[in-house]
Design an enzyme around this catalytic site. Structure first.
Site, mmCIF file in Angstrom:
data_model
loop_
_atom_site.group_PDB
_atom_site.id
_atom_site.type_symbol
_atom_site.label_atom_id
_atom_site.label_comp_id
_atom_site.label_asym_id
_atom_site.label_seq_id
_atom_site.Cartn_x
_atom_site.Cartn_y
_atom_site.Cartn_z
ATOM 1 N N LEU A 33 1.146 -1.761 -0.006
ATOM 2 C CA LEU A 33 0.445 0.424 0.074
ATOM 3 C C LEU A 33 1.031 1.002 -0.030
ATOM 4 O O LEU A 33 1.626 0.929 0.459
ATOM 5 C CB LEU A 33 -1.092 0.124 1.062
ATOM 6 N N HIS A 37 -3.552 4.409 -2.702
ATOM 7 C CA HIS A 37 -4.254 3.364 -1.969
ATOM 8 C C HIS A 37 -5.419 3.665 -0.612
ATOM 9 O O HIS A 37 -6.592 3.557 -0.334
ATOM 10 C CB HIS A 37 -3.506 1.845 -1.630
ATOM 11 N N VAL A 185 -3.428 10.075 -7.646
ATOM 12 C CA VAL A 185 -2.583 10.533 -6.961
ATOM 13 C C VAL A 185 -0.778 10.697 -7.513
ATOM 14 O O VAL A 185 -0.440 9.537 -8.248
ATOM 15 C CB VAL A 185 -2.503 9.972 -5.536
HETATM 16 P P1 AMP Z 1 -3.148 -1.908 -7.206
HETATM 17 O O1 AMP Z 1 -2.580 -2.153 -5.600
HETATM 18 O O2 AMP Z 1 -2.310 -1.791 -8.094
HETATM 19 O O3 AMP Z 1 -3.896 -3.877 -8.288
HETATM 20 O O4 AMP Z 1 -4.124 -0.811 -7.236
HETATM 21 C C1 AMP Z 1 -5.617 -0.842 -6.349
HETATM 22 C C2 AMP Z 1 -6.132 0.503 -6.573
HETATM 23 O O5 AMP Z 1 -5.421 1.242 -5.891
HETATM 24 C C3 AMP Z 1 -6.961 0.403 -8.029
HETATM 25 O O6 AMP Z 1 -7.904 0.912 -8.162
HETATM 26 C C4 AMP Z 1 -5.869 1.456 -9.086
HETATM 27 O O7 AMP Z 1 -6.247 1.997 -9.733
HETATM 28 C C5 AMP Z 1 -5.476 1.935 -7.275
HETATM 29 N N1 AMP Z 1 -4.608 2.946 -7.104
HETATM 30 C C6 AMP Z 1 -3.136 2.419 -7.742
HETATM 31 N N2 AMP Z 1 -2.049 3.812 -7.771
HETATM 32 C C7 AMP Z 1 -2.889 4.631 -7.491
HETATM 33 C C8 AMP Z 1 -2.200 5.885 -8.272
HETATM 34 N N3 AMP Z 1 -1.801 6.861 -8.132
HETATM 35 N N4 AMP Z 1 -3.841 6.685 -8.014
HETATM 36 C C9 AMP Z 1 -5.101 6.626 -8.033
HETATM 37 N N5 AMP Z 1 -5.036 5.355 -8.150
HETATM 38 C C10 AMP Z 1 -4.203 4.520 -7.750
#
Ligand code: AMP
Length: 286
Positions: A33, A37, A185
């Site tokens: 995280l 997240h 973000v």
């Molecule tokens: P992940 O753990 O990479 O599968 O991401 C989990 C959630 O966090 C997904 O909905 C991603 O789109 C979101 N997420 C990851 N990085 C970002 C970011 N930099 N900005 C916005 N949402 C993010």
């Protein structure tokens, strides 16, 4: 605020049977995280009485086995981060459930044979580079929707194409789940936060800025000089710099190429640094 840690569906179901009326928000993640997240979790904590943050590195969405193996797994730190966010928010009457199954069979029970198709939208852009990725992602998200039946589910716009596919699943299967999309973000340099950024050394972190900077340049051109010039710029960039797997201006609602009438657009890019693929995008309204 109560934090629960469950690693089986049975534990969750038991909790749910005693907390049937609580509105539930779901935040699917693969763990490791970071601040982005936490913005999803924070929004869910505001909107719902209980929030389930899932941590599951889904093997089905990794066409590349190496990428799956090296994906960072940092469960103890993830639990600490989620817990401290809840404490900071003083969300006293809320429940946070961290669901991190050790065993893949919690998500895909023995004999599980379903494959959710991500459709046409899953075969363009990222889909042309990562065959099977979006079907694997769609399958796990569908399973999580079935297991938790949340009222709302939270996803980041960073994975723009993923978000579209998830909205399609909700429509196709008539699910009663509100998809809440959260802004990208970035760190102070403009780099979109990602668990994959830690694979970059200092020099590569600087090089990675090329992606967000070029997306912003394209946005500037779209707004100030118009579609044609922006399109030309984008084609030149991709031709001149092979690190761009793609850089495209697409219609925000369909991800199809823009026309002279398209008003809501999104600039989507993917940039490769050695084996690390960096993803970013920016919406533009004209
Ligand atoms: P992940 O753990 O990479 O599968 O991401 C989990 C959630 O966090 C997904 O909905 C991603 O789109 C979101 N997420 C990851 N990085 C970002 C970011 N930099 N900005 C916005 N949402 C993010």
């Amino acid at each position: 605020m109560t934090v629960h840690f469950f690693d089986t569906v049975e534990e969750f179901n038991l909790w749910r049977s005693k907390n049937k009326k609580k509105s539930l928000g779901l935040i699917p993640t693969m763990g490791n995280l970071h601040k982005a997240h936490l913005t999803l979790l924070e929004q869910s904590l505001k909107d719902n009485q209980a929030s389930v943050l899932t941590i599951f590195v889904n093997p089905k969405q990794f066409p590349e086995d190496d990428d799956f193996k090296k994906y960072p797994r940092t469960l103890a730190n993830d639990i600490a981060l989620a817990t401290s966010l809840a404490e900071d928010m003083k969300a006293t009457k809320k429940d946070i459930i961290i669901f991190a199954p050790e065993d893949t069979s919690e998500i895909y029970p023995k004999g599980f044979n379903e494959n959710i198709e991500s459709g046409k939208i899953g075969s363009i852009l990222e889909g042309t580079f990562r065959k099977g990725h979006f079907n694997g992602m769609a399958t796990v998200v569908y399973r999580l929707f079935k297991i938790f039946t949340p009222k709302r589910a939270y996803f980041g716009k960073k994975d723009y194409q993923q978000l579209h596919i998830i909205k399609n699943i909700v429509k196709d299967y008539s699910l009663k789940i509100k998809i809440v999309s959260m802004p990208v973000v970035r760190d102070e340099s403009g780099l979109a936060l990602s668990s994959r950024n830690q694979f970059l050394n200092k020099k590569q972190m600087l090089e990675a800025l090329k992606l967000s900077q070029t997306i912003y340049e394209t946005k500037y051109l779209l707004v100030h000089e118009g579609r044609e010039l922006a399109q030309e710029f984008v084609s030149d960039v991709v031709q001149d710099n092979p690190a761009f797997n793609y850089l495209e201006i697409r219609a925000a609602d369909s991800l199809l190429p823009i026309t002279s009438k398209t008003k809501k657009m999104v600039i989507l890019g993917n940039y490769q640094i050695e084996s690390t693929r960096l993803l970013d995008n920016e919406e533009v309204k004209l």
